[in-house]
Enzyme design. Structure first.
Site: not given
Ligand code: URA
Length: 214
Positions: A109, A113, A205, A208
């Site tokens: 990602r 943006t 996340d 992570d």
């Protein structure tokens, strides 16, 4: 958190799935437990997403007699994790369906943006003749899932299902608008995305937390 599932979305409310998901949301969970739980939920979601696979009868012989018995018909499934967090589902799914083929889809990602950028795409050749089960724990903006689905279709896939752990309404809307033929299986639909594209309340996340990175 939404209780009503939109069209084409299956929310898996099995108590084992919900219990494990709650453990995963808890920020105190260790990397090891998080990975283990994702693997276990992957197995349970795999059970649900394959629930309606067609069967055919074959002749076998038990120790006592001959009989006709059902087996899954058609070509082997393809599991397609979106790297890197999608890989967390893979082992659990392969434990249930060891003969499945595996496609790897590398997307990240863009943090500014939030668009998906492709860096790797390796699939078995006969995508068009197999059911492809695309997987990524977090359906957030829907950009990665949509890009992965488009990439699979470009390479010939015609029958795709998407499995995730948590979905944001925004991600569901994006995938379903762009690819109404692709149904979604998820353990929960959360409230919204925050300004960084994270699912709220979510679990942070997923990559992570799986790999102990930051
Ligand atoms: N990806 C994640 O890992 N978590 C989110 O909340 C959104 C995208």
């Amino acid at each position: 958190m939404g209780e009503d599932a939109p069209d084409g979305v299956h929310v898996i409310r099995h108590p084992l799935v919900q219990h494990k998901l709650t453990l995963m949301r808890d920020s105190g969970q260790s990397t090891k437990s998080f990975r283990q739980l994702l693997n276990e939920i992957g197995m349970l979601l795999c059970y649900e997403v394959t629930r309606d696979l067609p069967l055919e009868m074959v002749d076998i012989e038990t120790p006592l007699t001959k009989m006709k018995a059902p087996v899954i018909s058609g070509k082997k499934l393809i599991f397609a994790p979106i790297l890197r967090a999608g890989a967390g589902f893979l082992d659990g799914m392969l434990d249930l369906v060891p003969s499945a083929r595996v496609a790897h889809i590398g997307l990240y990602r863009d943090p500014k943006t939030l668009e998906a950028v492709e860096y790797y795409f390796k699939t078995p050749q006969d995508l068009g003749e197999r059911l492809v089960i695309l997987m990524d724990p977090m359906l957030a903006t829907g950009n990665s899932a949509s890009a992965a689905i488009a990439g699979l279709k470009k390479r010939g896939a015609r029958d795709i299902r998407f499995v995730c752990l948590l979905a944001a309404p925004e991600g569901i809307a994006k995938v379903r608008a762009g690819h109404p033929d692709v149904a979604i299986w998820t353990a929960a639909i959360d409230d919204r995305l925050n300004e960084h594209g994270y699912i709220v309340p979510g679990l942070g996340d997923a990559g992570d937390r799986m790999f102990g990175t930051k």
